[in-house]
Design a protein around this motif. Structure first.
Motif, PDB file in Angstrom:
ATOM      1  N   ALA A  33      12.550  -5.843   8.942  1.00 14.71           N
ATOM      2  CA  ALA A  33      13.732  -5.117   8.466  1.00 14.71           C
ATOM      3  C   ALA A  33      13.662  -4.909   6.965  1.00 14.71           C
ATOM      4  CB  ALA A  33      15.003  -5.886   8.846  1.00 14.71           C
ATOM      5  N   ARG A  34      13.147  -5.900   6.242  1.00 10.59           N
ATOM      6  CA  ARG A  34      13.074  -5.815   4.787  1.00 10.59           C
ATOM      7  C   ARG A  34      11.832  -5.064   4.318  1.00 10.59           C
ATOM      8  NH1 ARG A  34      18.133  -7.224   3.033  1.00 10.59           N
ATOM      9  NH2 ARG A  34      18.902  -8.878   4.386  1.00 10.59           N
ATOM     10  N   HIS A  35      10.740  -5.236   5.047  1.00  3.81           N
ATOM     11  CA  HIS A  35       9.469  -4.639   4.631  1.00  3.81           C
ATOM     12  C   HIS A  35       8.803  -3.987   5.834  1.00  3.81           C
ATOM     13  CE1 HIS A  35       9.329  -6.442   0.554  1.00  3.81           C
ATOM     14  NE2 HIS A  35      10.111  -7.334   1.133  1.00  3.81           N
ATOM     15  N   PRO A  36       9.167  -2.745   6.152  1.00  7.94           N
ATOM     16  CA  PRO A  36       8.600  -2.052   7.315  1.00  7.94           C
ATOM     17  C   PRO A  36       7.071  -1.991   7.234  1.00  7.94           C
ATOM     18  CG  PRO A  36      10.430  -0.817   6.374  1.00  7.94           C
ATOM     19  CD  PRO A  36      10.131  -1.926   5.414  1.00  7.94           C
ATOM     20  N   GLY A  37       6.432  -2.249   8.360  1.00 10.75           N
ATOM     21  CA  GLY A  37       4.988  -2.180   8.413  1.00 10.75           C
ATOM     22  C   GLY A  37       4.286  -3.431   7.932  1.00 10.75           C
ATOM     23  N   GLN A  38       5.034  -4.422   7.449  1.00  7.21           N
ATOM     24  CA  GLN A  38       4.419  -5.663   6.989  1.00  7.21           C
ATOM     25  C   GLN A  38       3.745  -6.353   8.182  1.00  7.21           C
ATOM     26  OE1 GLN A  38       2.723  -8.367   5.607  1.00  7.21           O
ATOM     27  NE2 GLN A  38       3.941  -7.593   3.887  1.00  7.21           N
ATOM     28  N   ARG A  39       2.449  -6.603   8.066  1.00  7.28           N
ATOM     29  CA  ARG A  39       1.675  -7.101   9.207  1.00  7.28           C
ATOM     30  C   ARG A  39       2.183  -8.453   9.711  1.00  7.28           C
ATOM     31  NH1 ARG A  39      -2.631  -4.834   6.027  1.00  7.28           N
ATOM     32  NH2 ARG A  39      -3.652  -3.106   7.113  1.00  7.28           N
ATOM     33  N   GLY A  97      10.390 -12.784  12.465  1.00 10.25           N
ATOM     34  CA  GLY A  97       9.623 -11.537  12.464  1.00 10.25           C
ATOM     35  C   GLY A  97      10.504 -10.320  12.273  1.00 10.25           C
ATOM     36  N   GLY A  98      11.676 -10.309  12.933  1.00  9.24           N
ATOM     37  CA  GLY A  98      12.605  -9.181  12.781  1.00  9.24           C
ATOM     38  C   GLY A  98      13.118  -9.047  11.366  1.00  9.24           C
ATOM     39  N   ILE A  99      13.421 -10.173  10.713  1.00  9.78           N
ATOM     40  CA  ILE A  99      13.917 -10.132   9.332  1.00  9.78           C
ATOM     41  C   ILE A  99      12.854  -9.566   8.394  1.00  9.78           C
ATOM     42  CG2 ILE A  99      14.605 -11.567   7.379  1.00  9.78           C
ATOM     43  CD1 ILE A  99      16.016 -13.385   9.403  1.00  9.78           C
ATOM     44  N   ILE A 100      11.609 -10.010   8.558  1.00 12.06           N
ATOM     45  CA  ILE A 100      10.532  -9.525   7.687  1.00 12.06           C
ATOM     46  C   ILE A 100      10.348  -8.021   7.852  1.00 12.06           C
ATOM     47  CG2 ILE A 100       8.037  -9.603   7.276  1.00 12.06           C
ATOM     48  CD1 ILE A 100       8.132 -12.576   7.925  1.00 12.06           C
ATOM     49  N   GLY A 120       5.175  -9.611   9.868  1.00 17.92           N
ATOM     50  CA  GLY A 120       6.320  -9.396  10.743  1.00 17.92           C
ATOM     51  C   GLY A 120       5.913  -8.848  12.099  1.00 17.92           C
ATOM     52  N   VAL A 121       4.954  -7.906  12.101  1.00 16.87           N
ATOM     53  CA  VAL A 121       4.463  -7.337  13.361  1.00 16.87           C
ATOM     54  C   VAL A 121       3.816  -8.417  14.216  1.00 16.87           C
ATOM     55  CG1 VAL A 121       2.832  -5.716  14.387  1.00 16.87           C
ATOM     56  CG2 VAL A 121       4.146  -5.046  12.364  1.00 16.87           C
ATOM     57  N   PHE A 122       2.968  -9.247  13.608  1.00 18.28           N
ATOM     58  CA  PHE A 122       2.278 -10.291  14.363  1.00 18.28           C
ATOM     59  C   PHE A 122       3.277 -11.283  14.955  1.00 18.28           C
ATOM     60  CE2 PHE A 122      -1.465  -9.693  11.220  1.00 18.28           C
ATOM     61  CZ  PHE A 122      -1.831  -8.537  11.890  1.00 18.28           C
TER      62      PHE A 122
END
Length: 641
Positions: free
Chosen positions: A62-68, A57-60, A70-72
């Motif tokens: 870091a690369r794509h801020p706000g990507q749902r 989740g942290g990697i996603i 990664g947040v989930f």
């Protein structure tokens, strides 16, 4: 105000690092208070689950801020890590206390229901994966059922007449005792139905998305569906099993593996199918996983060893000192362990000839400027003027000799003392002297003056291809064909003479204006060229060349490259000339994995007017397998038209 990308990455690293520290230290703290090896193993299984979700989740994000997605994925580790901390606070409440402080009530309430953070992200991921958007507006009912159940559960818990610890050993009167246990039971059934409905809708959404998806998206969803099915299957078996069978190690292990499979399946989709274009994410996760596993050994050894040595000196509640010492011991070993793990994963597991640390260092942009350290000096008979370019293997100056303008390349002082660099520099000079072709830069002289190695070559008046593309954007098909034909002629000559260039790129192609207004392409920089049949490697396993234009076989094993590696790079140059942008874009590590795994892009996606035959020629030049490419650069140029 949005944080800068660098600050955002630092904050995410701190968050993920804090989560990892909490979930690794807490099991040992509990073990010190109540020694139980099966309990420790069970705690570490949950730690592995939390770490897997936190890292991916942290990697996603870091690369794509706000990507749902990664947040989930971060909801689970944040909620469960917070639950562990608050559970420790609850366990510290003295026995016999009946009136809790507001914060203690919050700790009891949150820790008792922290298991919700294991359930909550899963329907969300199923509803939004892989695009980060709902399949359609109608699937919002899944969100309505999920959050209604989530909110109702916590409201009912807040109004319960009695609150208890997560393990049920102690209880306290609730702060708002409005609902008895008999009143709560039917409400829990209704809320459970809502939760199951949301899960069912999420699964149906994933199935519907799968049926509508294209090939790549289907592959992404298939792996996630497999691990979701495995998780819920194991969960149902565990839920309906008699109590005496629920804690069997086999069931626990199956549950752990099925849950970990969810972030790993997303990671697999990232690596294998380029989800979010962060192929490198799984590589770094593997390195981090190896580091954690290896450092767990000295941590455990230090923990149990120091605890045994100080067994009669410290009270059990002071075991925090032992944990701190063990953490320090593991921390001191982090850097050498990370370097070893990076080499292990990159060289052994992926079969690369360099690790990603070497790659990042080698691909730094060269410095340029009007003046250089040697401006105004004389080397041999050459007066040095302004600096034309600078890189790791040389500085190039505009120079003069008896009124003639030429270019002089010198080996920087930091490299003179390295025999490998000096040998490569001298080799380039001798090699280029032997090549006489109108489309290859002409070598005039080379030597050494006062400890400074240099080579003198013709000065090519004009811009390199990189500068031309930056200034004018994409070139026409006719201009591209003309340049590619001339570079291909130079390469075929070099290949027939026994040399492989290995660093074909727009920056090494000069565009010289002719008197009649035409343009000649001149190939530069044979500094990393390879002699055919030679097994000697001046560069060992280090990084050589420019990753943006490097053939897959050159990434894996540089001694195996032949003329077809230059054909691959020339195909990338042709693509960039027509598209105005590289075929593969991203960080050096991302681009490297794209060369290895990503199918070559079709130029017609950006330039629909390109003839099918020319587009097919570029795709053929960019084949991953050298056997599927053109045998020569000239054959590629002919196929291009």
């Amino acid at each position: 105000m949005n944080p800068s990308p660098r600050l955002r990455k630092i904050l995410l690293n701190l968050l993920v690092g804090a989560i990892i520290l909490i979930v690794l230290v807490e099991p040992f703290r509990r073990f010190s208070a109540s020694p139980s090896l099966p309990g420790l193993i069970s705690e570490l299984q949950w730690s592995a689950i939390i770490i897997a979700f936190a890292v991916v989740g942290g990697i996603i994000l870091a690369r794509h801020p706000g990507q749902r997605i990664g947040v989930f994925m971060l909801i689970l580790p944040i909620g469960l890590a917070a639950g562990l901390i608050l559970e420790a606070i609850v366990s510290a409440i003295p026995n016999g206390v009946t009136a809790l402080t507001p914060f203690q009530y919050f700790a009891v309430w949150f820790s008792s229901w922290s298991w919700w953070f294991l359930i909550l992200p899963l329907p969300l991921i199923a509803l939004y994966f892989p695009t980060g958007e709902l399949l359609s507006r109608g699937w919002r009912w899944g969100l309505v059922c999920l959050f209604t159940a989530f909110g109702a559960f916590h409201i009912v818990a807040l109004l319960a007449a009695e609150w208890s610890e997560l393990d049920g050993t102690r209880s306290w009167p609730g702060p708002f005792p409005l609902l008895s246990e008999e009143q709560i039971e039917p409400l829990v059934i209704v809320m459970g139905i809502l939760l199951l409905t949301s899960i069912a809708l999420a699964v149906m959404s994933m199935i519907a998305r799968y049926r509508r998806a294209e090939l790549v998206e289907r592959a992404q969803i298939r792996w996630l569906m497999f691990f979701f099915a495995l998780f819920f299957g194991v969960y149902l078996i565990t839920f309906f099993s008699p109590d005496e069978y629920r804690q069997r190690w086999l069931v626990d292990a199956a549950m752990t593996l099925s849950i970990i499979g969810i972030p790993l399946s997303i990671g697999f989709a990232i690596l294998r199918y380029r989800l979010y274009q962060i192929d490198v994410a799984i590589n770094r996760s593997l390195v981090l996983g190896v580091v954690i596993i290896v450092l767990a050994i000295p941590f455990a050894a230090a923990f149990f060893g120091v605890r045994a040595l100080l067994a009669g000196m410290l009270e059990p509640q002071h075991d925090t000192m032992v944990v701190a010492f063990s953490t320090l011991a593991a921390g001191l070993l982090f850097n050498p362990t990370y370097r070893w793990a990076r080499d292990l994963i990159d060289r052994r597991f992926y079969g690369l000839r360099f690790n990603l640390l070497d790659l990042d260092v080698s691909q730094k942009a060269p410095d340029t400027g009007a003046r250089g350290h040697h401006t105004g000096q004389t080397l041999g008979k050459y007066k040095l003027h302004d600096l034309l370019g600078k890189g790791g293997m040389g500085e190039v100056y505009r120079a003069s000799d008896n009124g003639n303008t030429l270019a002089v390349k010198i080996l920087p002082g930091s490299a003179v003392d390295l025999p490998e660099h000096l040998a490569r520099f001298s080799r380039e000079a001798r090699l280029t002297l032997s090549l006489q072709h109108p489309n290859i830069v002409r070598m005039l002289d080379y030597g050494e003056d006062a400890g400074t190695a240099f080579m003198a070559m013709e000065y090519v008046e004009g811009d390199n291809l990189t500068a031309r593309l930056h200034a004018d954007g994409p070139l026409s098909l006719e201009e591209t064909r003309a340049v590619i034909r001339q570079v291909a002629a130079a390469l075929d000559y070099a290949h027939q003479s026994g040399f492989i260039h290995r660093d074909i790129k727009p920056g090494n192609i000069m565009l010289r204006k002719r008197a009649d207004g035409g343009t000649d392409a001149v190939l530069m920089d044979f500094g990393v060229a390879k002699v055919k049949e030679s097994r000697s490697m001046l560069t060992g396993t280090g990084m050589v060349g420019t990753i943006d234009y490097m053939a897959p076989e050159q990434i894996r094993e540089s001694t195996a490259v032949d003329a077809r590696a230059d054909v691959y790079a020339l195909g990338l140059v042709a693509y960039e000339m027509l598209a105005g942008q590289p075929a593969f874009k991203g960080s050096p590590a991302q681009v490297m994995f794209m060369h290895l795994t990503q199918p070559p892009p079709d130029i017609r996606a950006l330039q629909p007017g390109i003839p099918a035959a020319a587009a097919e020629a570029i795709l053929l030049a960019l084949a991953k397998d050298p056997a599927e490419r053109f045998d020569s650069a000239g054959a590629f140029a002919s196929a291009l038209g």
